[in-house]
Scaffold this active site. Structure first.
Site, PDB file in Angstrom:
ATOM      1  N   ASP A 289      49.894  23.621  36.353  1.00 15.12           N
ATOM      2  CA  ASP A 289      50.118  24.684  35.364  1.00 15.12           C
ATOM      3  C   ASP A 289      49.649  24.264  33.980  1.00 15.12           C
ATOM      4  O   ASP A 289      48.695  24.821  33.431  1.00 15.12           O
ATOM      5  CB  ASP A 289      51.611  25.019  35.299  1.00 15.12           C
TER       6      ASP A 289
ATOM      7  N   GLY B 152      42.892   1.891  38.136  1.00 19.87           N
ATOM      8  CA  GLY B 152      41.657   1.303  37.613  1.00 19.87           C
ATOM      9  C   GLY B 152      41.360  -0.053  38.224  1.00 19.87           C
ATOM     10  O   GLY B 152      41.911  -0.420  39.259  1.00 19.87           O
ATOM     11  N   GLY B 153      40.507  -0.798  37.586  1.00 22.69           N
ATOM     12  CA  GLY B 153      40.093  -2.087  38.126  1.00 22.69           C
ATOM     13  C   GLY B 153      41.086  -3.209  37.874  1.00 22.69           C
ATOM     14  O   GLY B 153      40.902  -4.314  38.376  1.00 22.69           O
TER      15      GLY B 153
ATOM     16  N   GLN C 193      53.959  29.598  33.359  1.00 25.84           N
ATOM     17  CA  GLN C 193      53.663  28.354  32.631  1.00 25.84           C
ATOM     18  C   GLN C 193      52.195  28.114  32.282  1.00 25.84           C
ATOM     19  O   GLN C 193      51.878  27.684  31.167  1.00 25.84           O
ATOM     20  CB  GLN C 193      54.185  27.141  33.429  1.00 25.84           C
TER      21      GLN C 193
ATOM     22  N   GLU D  87      52.647  25.948  40.617  1.00 23.36           N
ATOM     23  CA  GLU D  87      52.377  24.531  40.315  1.00 23.36           C
ATOM     24  C   GLU D  87      52.180  23.630  41.546  1.00 23.36           C
ATOM     25  O   GLU D  87      51.150  23.006  41.727  1.00 23.36           O
ATOM     26  CB  GLU D  87      53.546  23.987  39.468  1.00 23.36           C
TER      27      GLU D  87
HETATM   28  N1  CAO Z   1      52.993  46.666  31.999  1.00 22.78           N
HETATM   29  C1  CAO Z   1      52.932  47.121  33.255  1.00 22.78           C
HETATM   30  N2  CAO Z   1      52.659  46.332  34.311  1.00 22.78           N
HETATM   31  C2  CAO Z   1      52.462  45.027  34.057  1.00 22.78           C
HETATM   32  C3  CAO Z   1      52.527  44.473  32.765  1.00 22.78           C
HETATM   33  C4  CAO Z   1      52.821  45.373  31.713  1.00 22.78           C
HETATM   34  N3  CAO Z   1      52.902  44.948  30.460  1.00 22.78           N
HETATM   35  N4  CAO Z   1      52.301  43.150  32.833  1.00 22.78           N
HETATM   36  C5  CAO Z   1      52.099  42.855  34.129  1.00 22.78           C
HETATM   37  N5  CAO Z   1      52.183  43.990  34.876  1.00 22.78           N
HETATM   38  C6  CAO Z   1      52.010  44.121  36.316  1.00 22.78           C
HETATM   39  C7  CAO Z   1      50.656  43.648  36.786  1.00 22.78           C
HETATM   40  O1  CAO Z   1      49.701  44.624  36.498  1.00 22.78           O
HETATM   41  C8  CAO Z   1      50.931  43.452  38.263  1.00 22.78           C
HETATM   42  O2  CAO Z   1      50.884  44.696  38.893  1.00 22.78           O
HETATM   43  P1  CAO Z   1      50.134  44.949  40.312  1.00 22.78           P
HETATM   44  O3  CAO Z   1      50.669  43.934  41.256  1.00 22.78           O
HETATM   45  O4  CAO Z   1      50.541  46.347  40.651  1.00 22.78           O
HETATM   46  O5  CAO Z   1      48.702  44.796  40.085  1.00 22.78           O
HETATM   47  C9  CAO Z   1      52.394  43.028  38.286  1.00 22.78           C
HETATM   48  O6  CAO Z   1      52.893  43.253  36.968  1.00 22.78           O
HETATM   49  C10 CAO Z   1      52.742  41.615  38.665  1.00 22.78           C
HETATM   50  O7  CAO Z   1      51.787  40.668  38.244  1.00 22.78           O
HETATM   51  P2  CAO Z   1      51.563  39.337  39.101  1.00 22.78           P
HETATM   52  O8  CAO Z   1      51.102  39.719  40.479  1.00 22.78           O
HETATM   53  O9  CAO Z   1      50.685  38.440  38.331  1.00 22.78           O
HETATM   54  O10 CAO Z   1      53.041  38.703  39.161  1.00 22.78           O
HETATM   55  P3  CAO Z   1      53.807  38.000  40.390  1.00 22.78           P
HETATM   56  O11 CAO Z   1      55.137  37.685  39.862  1.00 22.78           O
HETATM   57  O12 CAO Z   1      53.747  38.808  41.632  1.00 22.78           O
HETATM   58  O13 CAO Z   1      52.973  36.657  40.663  1.00 22.78           O
HETATM   59  C11 CAO Z   1      52.027  34.517  40.085  1.00 22.78           C
HETATM   60  C12 CAO Z   1      53.148  35.541  39.839  1.00 22.78           C
HETATM   61  C13 CAO Z   1      52.196  33.428  39.052  1.00 22.78           C
HETATM   62  C14 CAO Z   1      52.186  33.924  41.494  1.00 22.78           C
HETATM   63  C15 CAO Z   1      50.675  35.220  39.949  1.00 22.78           C
HETATM   64  O14 CAO Z   1      50.633  35.858  38.686  1.00 22.78           O
HETATM   65  C16 CAO Z   1      49.480  34.266  40.056  1.00 22.78           C
HETATM   66  O15 CAO Z   1      49.115  33.830  41.143  1.00 22.78           O
HETATM   67  N6  CAO Z   1      48.823  33.989  38.911  1.00 22.78           N
HETATM   68  C17 CAO Z   1      47.619  33.180  38.870  1.00 22.78           C
HETATM   69  C18 CAO Z   1      47.912  31.725  39.063  1.00 22.78           C
HETATM   70  C19 CAO Z   1      48.899  31.197  38.077  1.00 22.78           C
HETATM   71  O16 CAO Z   1      48.775  31.301  36.875  1.00 22.78           O
HETATM   72  N7  CAO Z   1      49.916  30.543  38.610  1.00 22.78           N
HETATM   73  C20 CAO Z   1      50.787  29.718  37.798  1.00 22.78           C
HETATM   74  C21 CAO Z   1      51.999  30.384  37.413  1.00 22.78           C
HETATM   75  S1  CAO Z   1      53.025  29.215  36.610  1.00 22.78           S
HETATM   76  O17 CAO Z   1      53.651  28.336  37.866  1.00 22.78           O
END
Ligand code: CAO
Length: 416
Positions: A168, A248-249, A17, A139
């Site tokens: 988000d 607010g106030g 998001q 979020e």
């Molecule tokens: N081709 C190949 N690999 C890809 C890719 C692509 N096109 N796009 C993404 N990937 C890989 C990434 O390189 C990553 O690999 P590694 O872990 O090996 O480095 C992997 O996909 C997963 O990415 P991620 O760690 O971001 O995804 P997740 O589902 O584990 O985590 C989230 C999700 C949201 C918790 C994490 O991305 C995060 O903390 N983001 C920052 C904060 C944020 O935006 N949070 C709000 C999300 S909305 O509620």
């Protein structure tokens, strides 16, 4: 008529998001947003909370309007070669991967700068530098870590998260502003830069008034406009939850209207604004309070706000929230009905301004979405549907200069 961001190309590595909110806004202002998704899978939200089998979810479609989608395996050497071309081709890379993911992919800041010194690299992370910088964040974690949860709810209940996605979507908004500033500065310097919006920081920024109150509390030990005052309840050392008290106030509260027994949204937010105190007293049938020294001034009323809101509520309970609002507005008394999502979805004025839009989608059919809430007079927004997974892969690769045989080879190797 052109768009504000015509000619700006965004390499969109966002998912879920926060990041998609940001790039959707940029797309609405005219940027060409190329969303890069994992070959075969795509943004995880395509399949989350699905309401129709095998059709992109509303979660996805409502956050990815006006974008193009390409699939690319960025961990494959051939995919990395395509990504290099994309980095040279675009102005801004936006990502909200977990901390370190871009480096692990082999595309840290130095590498990107070497490929394209004008590129702006914009990131959402859960936390900025510090003890939690490596944490993954969603979020509600941000709402809790940014001060929103501890200051939301009633003082005899637990901390609460809000329905508004301030962690988000709020951080996505912050990031969009940072990107636009970096683009503007690049006009002078010719250089890109890093833009970071941490979700904790974004939430705290939106909770600014509560940090104000923390310092007022530290100085005096109490705050007169909080419902804890003067009930004998002790203020602690941290800002307490203030229920529905106004930030607010001008004191305010949520009060019942006609039908509240059946309708969970038959309520009105009422503000006892000082300049219209006389009108308030007249409308609720308490003209004696206009001159009563216990009620005549804002300071005198502060310890008696409960009785004020109870008297107003006795009046509003005889009217629907819309009737009460109409009457109060005639006397310029600030108030607002509690509007449900059902009511907002049907609100003609929001449809007329494009804040609520109906969008057509090839596999889902028509659905409702929130359009661009920011209106520019010379850059109108037409909301178009979200892309299907990989819908524009061939188109974008051709724009990058790849030949048909190169594209076919990448397809054969499952890189795209
Ligand atoms: N081709 C190949 N690999 C890809 C890719 C692509 N096109 N796009 C993404 N990937 C890989 C990434 O390189 C990553 O690999 P590694 O872990 O090996 O480095 C992997 O996909 C997963 O990415 P991620 O760690 O971001 O995804 P997740 O589902 O584990 O985590 C989230 C999700 C949201 C918790 C994490 O991305 C995060 O903390 N983001 C920052 C904060 C944020 O935006 N949070 C709000 C999300 S909305 O509620």
């Amino acid at each position: 008529m052109g768009k504000a961001l015509d000619g700006i190309r965004i390499l969109d590595f966002t998912h879920v998001q926060s990041g998609p909110t940001c790039t959707q806004l940029l797309a609405w202002f005219g940027a060409d947003v190329i969303k890069v998704e994992r070959a075969g899978a795509g943004d995880i939200t395509r399949e989350q909370l699905r309401d129709i089998p095998d059709v992109d979810s509303l979660y996805f479609t409502m956050l990815n309007h006006n974008k193009r989608s390409i699939t690319l395996d960025t961990k494959n050497p051939q995919g990395k070669a395509v990504l290099e071309r994309l980095i040279r081709h675009c102005d801004v890379l936006v990502e909200n991967f977990a901390p370190g993911a871009l480096d692990r992919m082999g595309f840290g800041w130095e590498r990107i700068q070497a490929l394209n010194p004008r590129m702006i690299v914009a990131s959402v992370k859960g936390f900025g530098p510090g003890p939690y910088e490596d944490c993954k964040v969603y979020e509600n974690v941000a709402q809790c870590a940014g001060g929103a949860a501890s200051t939301t709810g009633f003082d005899d209940g637990p901390p609460l998260v809000t329905g508004a996605q301030i962690g988000d979507s709020g951080t996505g908004l912050h990031l969009a502003l940072g990107i636009l500033c970096a683009l503007y500065q690049r006009n002078r310097t010719g250089r890109g830069q890093k833009v970071l919006a941490a979700m904790q920081d974004g939430v705290l920024n939106l909770c600014r008034v509560k940090l104000r109150d923390q310092q007022r509390l530290a100085r005096h030990g109490f705050m007169k406009e909080y419902p804890q005052y003067p009930e004998g309840k002790k203020f602690g050392s941290a800002v307490p939850r203030a229920g529905n008290a106004s930030g607010g106030g001008q004191p305010g509260w949520i009060i019942k209207c006609k039908g509240w027994e059946e309708d969970p949204n038959a309520y009105l937010y009422f503000i006892a604004q000082a300049p219209v105190w006389k009108e308030i007293c007249q409308i609720i049938g308490r003209p004696d309070w206009i001159t009563d020294p216990d009620y005549a001034t804002p300071n005198a009323r502060l310890p008696r706000l409960k009785s004020v809101f109870a008297a107003v509520e006795a009046w509003t309970m005889t009217k629907t929230k819309f009737e009460a609002m109409a009457e109060l507005n005639q006397h310029e008394i600030p108030c607002g009905p509690i509007l449900s999502m059902e009511e907002l979805a049907a609100e003609p004025s929001l449809r007329a301004t494009g804040t609520i839009v109906e969008v057509d989608h090839p596999t889902r059919g028509r659905y409702l979405s929130v359009g661009n809430p920011i209106k520019l007079s010379d850059s109108p927004t037409e909301v178009t549907r979200s892309p299907l997974l990989g819908e524009h892969t061939r188109q974008v690769l051709a724009e990058l200069g790849l030949s048909e045989s190169e594209i076919v080879a990448l397809e054969g190797a499952k890189v795209i």
